[in-house]
Design an enzyme around this catalytic site. Structure first.
Site, PDB file in Angstrom:
ATOM      1  N   SER A 158     -77.002  -5.475 -45.734  1.00  0.00           N
ATOM      2  CA  SER A 158     -77.626  -6.770 -45.867  1.00  0.00           C
ATOM      3  C   SER A 158     -76.776  -7.742 -46.698  1.00  0.00           C
ATOM      4  O   SER A 158     -76.997  -8.940 -46.656  1.00  0.00           O
ATOM      5  CB  SER A 158     -78.993  -6.625 -46.534  1.00  0.00           C
ATOM      6  OG  SER A 158     -78.842  -6.109 -47.845  1.00  0.00           O
ATOM      7  N   SER A 162     -75.916  -1.331 -48.110  1.00  0.00           N
ATOM      8  CA  SER A 162     -75.758  -2.795 -48.034  1.00  0.00           C
ATOM      9  C   SER A 162     -74.615  -3.374 -48.846  1.00  0.00           C
ATOM     10  O   SER A 162     -74.329  -4.568 -48.742  1.00  0.00           O
ATOM     11  CB  SER A 162     -77.056  -3.489 -48.445  1.00  0.00           C
ATOM     12  OG  SER A 162     -78.050  -3.220 -47.496  1.00  0.00           O
ATOM     13  N   LYS A 192     -75.472 -12.148 -54.865  1.00  0.00           N
ATOM     14  CA  LYS A 192     -76.407 -11.928 -53.750  1.00  0.00           C
ATOM     15  C   LYS A 192     -77.758 -12.544 -54.103  1.00  0.00           C
ATOM     16  O   LYS A 192     -78.247 -12.376 -55.225  1.00  0.00           O
ATOM     17  CB  LYS A 192     -76.541 -10.428 -53.466  1.00  0.00           C
ATOM     18  CG  LYS A 192     -77.320 -10.091 -52.184  1.00  0.00           C
ATOM     19  CD  LYS A 192     -77.320  -8.580 -51.920  1.00  0.00           C
ATOM     20  CE  LYS A 192     -78.083  -8.212 -50.654  1.00  0.00           C
ATOM     21  NZ  LYS A 192     -78.105  -6.756 -50.428  1.00  0.00           N
TER      22      LYS A 192
END
Lengths: 501, 499
Positions: free
Chosen positions: A155, A179, A80
């Site tokens: 996210s 997330s 990420k």
């Protein structure tokens, strides 16, 4: 050798050990897959082809030299874009950090590198991890590989999409309010939020410091556990890191046994507002666990109803302070520096241009909530709610070993559906937020497809602080039982992606 | 800046009572910074002592320096404070270009030390100063404004920022309001800062180099009319960096505010800058109550909870309290109250201690420090300790006096040379030709010349008035330009005259 991209991390490791595949071959296969499908999925913001192949070659060399390697050595991973990687662009999904190359590795990244995990690149995310759909990324939306017209969750949409699109067998996400788990649920993959403090935040670009938790994303429970073991553990550079041994997550995932385990169904997380297909799959999963010998009871957590408002005060408050450093002075974007504007004006112009709407909304909210005269009414009150929620958990854990609920009230929605309704968007995290506020462990495991839309449903398991192994025990058992029913893992039911070049 | 007339201090104090509040920032002498492992050496090339943490790079996290906590506890204990059983850091959110995170990690409503007191002595009177709190925080970086005439940001073409100082541990010691006899206010302020310096030195927690900014005082001053109980509007004069300046700045603010009030205007609540050269303060940033730092507990750090065992252990390591020590030293040195007071008021205590430790008698040490050296310091506007003369030099000169190589008059000239930076005592004696003449033949020649030149005096001595020989000694010493060994001259003269 078969199709390398469809193998689990465990299987890839076996292929390498037996000499049937090299780390370079495996890495190249995934890079090829990224090249083929990422135009449609847009899971990646940056692919480090050279770096990944070099890491893989290094692993192959060590293996050839007979060096002992960890179980995930040579296995590719998608990172990420909120974690710093030395010399690799890191943007947190924001224009504000476009082109910034951190001069240091996050602790999680250091541990991945030390374990020989091959980092393929950085994945897309909602800007500064604010959002539940990855539509808030400054670099475009990621598409859900199950249905390219739908969002992958947020996210960490990029990380979950990367593993569900077979671009990587493993990924790292960060979970502030869900997330990791919510995109896991939306993409039919496993997403684990370890105990807060169980994984280091050092090098994680902060959204809300008291909530952020890095964790593993994978297609199977065992793969997630192996990754969990690599990244978890005490870090003296993170003051909130817990100085205790890492829970035995790999053993638990292998044991996958729930006989005698007491499971509490949270009464407050279900009913009105929950999609029928989601509830149906959830209840079937609970039934299945009962058949496997678990003892299931209903448990009440009365303060969970206040979790969402408390979260949306604490998060913006911390975020408003954490994001203050983005002032155009030292790194990242700078707008209006033409010699005419004052430093303050340059800062304002840069923030205007560099931050997206959701980020601005939350900075405003947080600044207000912390301001004098409002602190007690907002931030102070929210912290009290947080304590009450933690007590709800403690009381519940006196009766049961783990708590369960659907991971999300609905399945993945269509791109654009909730963009203009922040509250509807926030409600997506209803089930996941309480665990962040209490700092305990939680995970989402695939439990089938909703009848209405054929989209994946996530089964949410919550466990006490530093009892992360319980998640894997339940997830592993559920996964095995469902695989028997379905004749394979849920991901095998995903539609083939149309390959574009 | 309005050119408001300034009152004479006597006139100001005739109408108003000053109320003071002092905030002293102390840079600790830890080897590493407050929240990271970067070194803290002063004067290193800009930005060479930084890392992702003290630069506030995205993702970096602070970790508390245990040595800084230890120093904070020691300071708290030495100021008779309570030590918190549990306290937290907070974020103070505001923008400043040399503050990398745009918030300062500080302590707000939960300081590590609170509710203490200390004492200072001014003109023999002891004043009690209440300590509200001592809390931990990190220092900011340092900006240099280039291209302007004044070195201030106005008029500068660009600014340079050095983050070496960013993250150095600071302790901020905050007094409660100090209300003493108006005419003593400024002197008490000076004595307080001076006392803190002694204390911090004794604790060995800071270098307390005011010239390097490791001890900085913010002086809050307000005035209220005699008899009023309502506090006036205060100003905060920032970063005053010498004891003398503390006294001068406070005095100036009293006289300035008195003039403002007398003209019917209001004192603005603002920060002010102190100008060492002109002795005035000028308006800085206007500070209103609307300043909102949006404090909240620092979520990146766990609370600090010093165990009671540790606190007591640290209490056991504290050096003798300065006040107790003074009583002891006075006794050891055999000084009168007045003599001791002179030493303390002259800021010479530590210097005398250091000199005595090198084997000099307390009386001699006091004589040099309060006499010759204090005068030189006063003339050059320097602190006694920064004259360039240390205990070692005083001891060396005194030894030469004791050995008969110098007399007091010559010694004073050696000190003059030391203050002027002319080298070591030996070099100065050599260069200035200051050695005492004790060579018998040289003395006898001078005595013979004196006898020859003063037959009347010899006559008096011979006629039974030996006291008259004094005039001959004077003549000999004059002949030798004061460098004759007086005792030896006397001895030789007596022999010559058969006294």
């Amino acid at each position: 050798m078969g199709d390398l991209i469809r193998k689990t991390a465990v299987e890839l490791s076996e292929l390498m050990t037996s000499g049937e595949a090299s780390a370079v071959e495996i890495t190249q296969a995934h890079l090829d897959r990224i090249g083929a499908v990422d135009g449609a999925v847009h899971a990646f913001l940056h692919v480090d082809t050279e770096g990944a192949l070099a890491q893989a070659a290094a692993v192959d060399k060590k293996r050839a030299a007979g060096e002992k390697l960890g179980p995930l050595a040579g296995v590719p991973l998608a990172l990420k874009d909120v974690l710093t990687q030395d010399g690799i662009p890191t943007t947190a999904g924001s224009k504000m950090l476009e082109g910034w190359k951190p001069p240091y590795d996050a602790t999680v990244v250091q541990r991945l590198k030390a374990a020989g995990v091959v980092i393929l690149g950085k994945t897309n995310m909602d800007e500064f991890a604010m959002g539940s759909s990855t539509e808030n990324s400054a670099y475009g939306t990621t598409h859900n590989p199950w249905d390219l017209n739908r969002i992958p969750g947020g996210s960490g949409g990029g990380s979950s999409a990367a593993i569900s699109a077979y671009e990587a067998p493993l990924a790292i996400g960060t979970d502030t309010g869900g997330s990791i788990r919510q995109p896991g649920a939306f993409t039919g993959t496993v997403g684990v939020k370890p105990t807060y403090g169980g994984t280091s935040r050092y090098g994680l670009i902060a959204l809300a410091s008291s909530l952020d938790t890095p964790g593993p994303c994978a297609r199977t429970t065992l793969d997630a556990a192996l990754l969990h073991e690599v990244i978890a553990g005490y870090d003296k550079r993170d003051s909130t890191s817990i100085n205790q041994p890492v829970p035995a997550v790999v053993d638990a995932a292998r044991r996958a046994d729930v006989a005698g385990l007491r499971i509490g169904v949270v009464k407050e997380l279900g009913g009105e507002g929950y999609q029928p297909g989601v509830e149906a799959r959830f209840h079937e999963a609970v039934e299945l666990l009962t058949k496997l010998g678990a003892e299931v009871v209903e448990v009440s957590c009365p303060h969970f109803q206040y979790a969402l408002p408390a979260y949306y005060l604490i998060l913006p408050s911390e975020a408003s302070s954490n994001l203050a450093k983005f002032d155009a002075m030292r790194y990242g974007l700078r707008v209006g520096d033409d010699g005419e504007n004052s430093a303050e004006r340059v800062m304002n112009l840069t923030r205007e241009a560099g931050f997206g709407a959701e980020v601005k909304r939350r900075i405003m909210l947080g600044t207000h909530a912390l301001s004098s005269g409002y602190y007690d009414a907002y931030y102070g009150q929210a912290q009290k709610v947080r304590t009450l929620i933690a007590r709800d958990f403690e009381k519940a854990y006196e009766q049961v070993d783990v708590l369960v609920s659907p991971a999300t009230p609905t399945t993945a929605f269509a791109i654009g559906d909730r963009v203009n309704d922040p509250i509807a968007m926030y409600k997506n995290d209803l089930c996941t937020i309480p665990s962040n506020l209490a700092g305990n462990a939680a995970a989402s495991f695939p439990c089938g497809l909703a009848d209405e839309d054929g989209m994946p449903v996530g089964f949410h398991v919550m466990a006490p602080v530093m009892r992360d192994e319980l998640l894997y025990q339940v997830g592993g058992a559920l996964e095995a039982a469902l695989a028997e029913q379905w004749g394979g893992v849920l991901m095998s039911k995903a539609p083939e992606l149309e390959v574009t070049r | 800046m309005t050119a408001a007339a300034v009152f004479a201090i006597e006139d100001a104090l005739a109408q108003y009572d000053p109320v003071l509040g002092l905030e002293v920032h102390v840079e600790l002498n830890t080897n590493s910074k407050m929240f990271c492992g970067c070194p803290t050496e002063f004067g290193a090339p800009p930005n060479t002592q930084t890392c992702p943490v003290c630069l506030g790079l995205p993702g970096a996290l602070p970790v508390v320096n245990a040595k800084a906590v230890e120093a904070a506890i020691k300071i708290g204990l030495a100021l008779n404070c309570e030590i918190a059983e549990w306290c937290r850091f907070a974020r103070k959110n505001y923008f400043y270009p040399d503050m990398p995170k745009n918030f300062q990690t500080s302590q707000y409503d939960e300081p590590i030390a609170f509710d203490g007191w200390t004492e200072v002595v001014v003109d023999g009177e002891t004043y009690r100063i209440e300590i509200e709190r001592a809390h931990m925080e990190e220092d900011t970086g340092k900006s240099t404004h280039v291209g302007g005439a004044t070195g201030r940001i106005h008029g500068a073409s660009h600014s340079l920022v050095d983050y070496n100082r960013a993250g150095i541990p600071l302790i901020e010691i905050v007094t409660r309001t100090i209300e003493v006899a108006p005419e003593k206010a400024a002197a008490v302020a000076r004595a307080y800062v001076s006392m803190l310096r002694d204390l911090l030195l004794a604790l060995d927690v800071s270098d307390v180099r005011m010239d390097q900014g490791s001890l900085r005082c913010d002086a809050n001053v307000s005035l209220k009319p005699h008899g009023s109980t309502v506090l006036g509007t205060r100003t905060e004069t920032k970063n005053v960096n010498s004891f003398r300046s503390v006294e001068r700045a406070v005095t100036y603010e009293i006289t300035r505010q008195a003039a403002v009030l007398a003209s019917g205007e209001k004192v603005l609540q603002e920060t002010r800058h102190w100008h060492e050269d002109t002795g005035v303060t000028t308006s800085g940033r206007e500070k209103s109550d609307a300043d909102d730092y949006r404090y909240f507990p620092e979520p990146d750090l766990v609370p600090v909870a010093p165990s009671r065992e540790w606190v007591e252990e640290l209490r056991g390591t504290l050096p003798e309290a300065p006040s107790t020590r003074r009583v002891r030293l006075q006794e050891e040195w055999g000084f009168t109250d007045l003599e001791m007071r002179d030493v303390i008021n002259g800021n010479a205590l530590e210097l005398v201690v250091g000199t005595v430790e090198l084997g000099v008698s307390a009386a001699a040490a006091k004589k040099w420090w309060l006499g010759e050296l204090a005068r030189a310091a006063n003339e050059s506007g320097l602190e006694l300790g920064s004259l360039g003369v240390g205990a070692a030099e005083v001891a060396e000169v005194q030894k030469l006096v004791d050995d008969g190589a110098l007399n007091d008059k010559l010694a004073r000239q050696v000190f003059d040379g030391l203050v002027k930076g002319e080298g070591t005592p030996a070099q100065i004696i050599e260069a200035r030709g200051l050695a005492l003449v004790s060579d018998d033949s040289a003395l006898i020649e001078a005595i013979d010349r004196a006898i020859a030149a003063n037959p009347d005096v010899v006559e008096k001595v011979n006629s039974g008035k030996p006291a008259a020989a004094g005039a001959l000694i004077g003549a000999v010493m004059k002949d030798l330009r004061g460098q004759g060994d007086a005792a030896k001259v006397r001895e030789l003269l007596d022999a010559k005259l058969g006294i």
